[in-house]
Motif scaffolding. Structure first.
Motif, short mmCIF file in Angstrom:
data_model
loop_
_atom_site.label_atom_id
_atom_site.label_comp_id
_atom_site.label_asym_id
_atom_site.label_seq_id
_atom_site.Cartn_x
_atom_site.Cartn_y
_atom_site.Cartn_z
N LYS A 23 0.84 -1.20 0.00
CA LYS A 23 0.00 0.00 0.00
C LYS A 23 0.88 1.26 0.00
O LYS A 23 0.60 2.22 -0.72
N ILE A 24 1.94 1.24 0.79
CA ILE A 24 2.86 2.37 0.84
C ILE A 24 3.59 2.50 -0.50
O ILE A 24 3.79 3.60 -1.02
N THR A 29 4.97 5.39 -5.74
CA THR A 29 5.27 5.17 -7.16
C THR A 29 4.17 5.58 -8.15
O THR A 29 4.41 5.53 -9.35
N GLN A 30 3.01 5.95 -7.69
CA GLN A 30 1.94 6.35 -8.62
C GLN A 30 1.85 7.88 -8.63
O GLN A 30 1.58 8.49 -7.59
N PRO A 31 2.06 8.50 -9.82
CA PRO A 31 2.14 9.97 -9.89
C PRO A 31 0.97 10.71 -9.25
O PRO A 31 1.18 11.71 -8.56
N LYS A 44 7.81 7.51 -13.27
CA LYS A 44 7.50 6.15 -13.72
C LYS A 44 8.48 5.23 -13.01
O LYS A 44 9.67 5.54 -12.95
N PRO A 45 8.00 4.10 -12.48
CA PRO A 45 8.89 3.20 -11.74
C PRO A 45 9.76 2.35 -12.67
O PRO A 45 9.64 1.14 -12.74
N VAL A 46 10.66 3.04 -13.39
CA VAL A 46 11.54 2.39 -14.36
C VAL A 46 12.95 2.93 -14.14
O VAL A 46 13.16 4.16 -14.18
#
Length: 143
Positions: A23-24, A29-31, A44-46
């Motif tokens: 959840k954290i 990681t979500q804009p 972006k988680p890249v």
């Protein structure tokens, strides 16, 4: 001329959050969630992705994802270019999530403050406390 090695200082903030790492991780990681607790971003988680964090104060941080281990570790550069060298910051922020019996131990470390950057260092110490308080409140609200 060889520049002398300079010590850098770190800001470390740790807290227990009564929710699971996944959840954290979403909030980290979500804009649209990052915007709620930190700043507007095109994250972006890249690994290698370059993105900006845009503060309400008008500043823009140039960032690049350095490391990702889903639900465990996230690391990115946190760079603020400024004409005044005392405010020109080249740093790295790392979040580490560790599951606990009560939820998650969250550790945030920002490294790279030069000794002459007392104002930036002090601002980060106060700022990260507030950011992580906002993060914890957000995590409590999301499904």
């Amino acid at each position: 001329m060889i520049q002398p090695a300079t010590e850098s200082r770190s800001v470390i903030v740790e807290r227990e959050i009564a929710f699971p790492p996944e959840k954290i991780w979403r909030a980290l990681t979500q804009p649209h969630l990052i915007e709620e607790w930190l700043m507007k971003s095109d994250f972006k988680p890249v690994i290698g992705h370059r993105f900006n964090l845009r503060g309400e104060w008008g500043g823009v941080l140039d960032c690049e994802v350095l490391a990702i281990e889903p639900e465990k570790t996230l690391s990115y550069t946190w760079n603020f270019a400024h004409d005044d060298d005392a405010f020109d910051l080249r740093s790295v922020v790392t979040f580490t999530l560790t599951p606990t019996s009560k939820g998650t131990h969250l550790r945030m470390e920002q490294v790279g403050f030069r000794p002459d950057q007392k104002q930036a260092y002090g601002g980060a110490r106060v700022g990260w406390q507030q950011f992580l308080e906002n993060l914890e409140q957000l995590v409590a609200r999301i499904d």
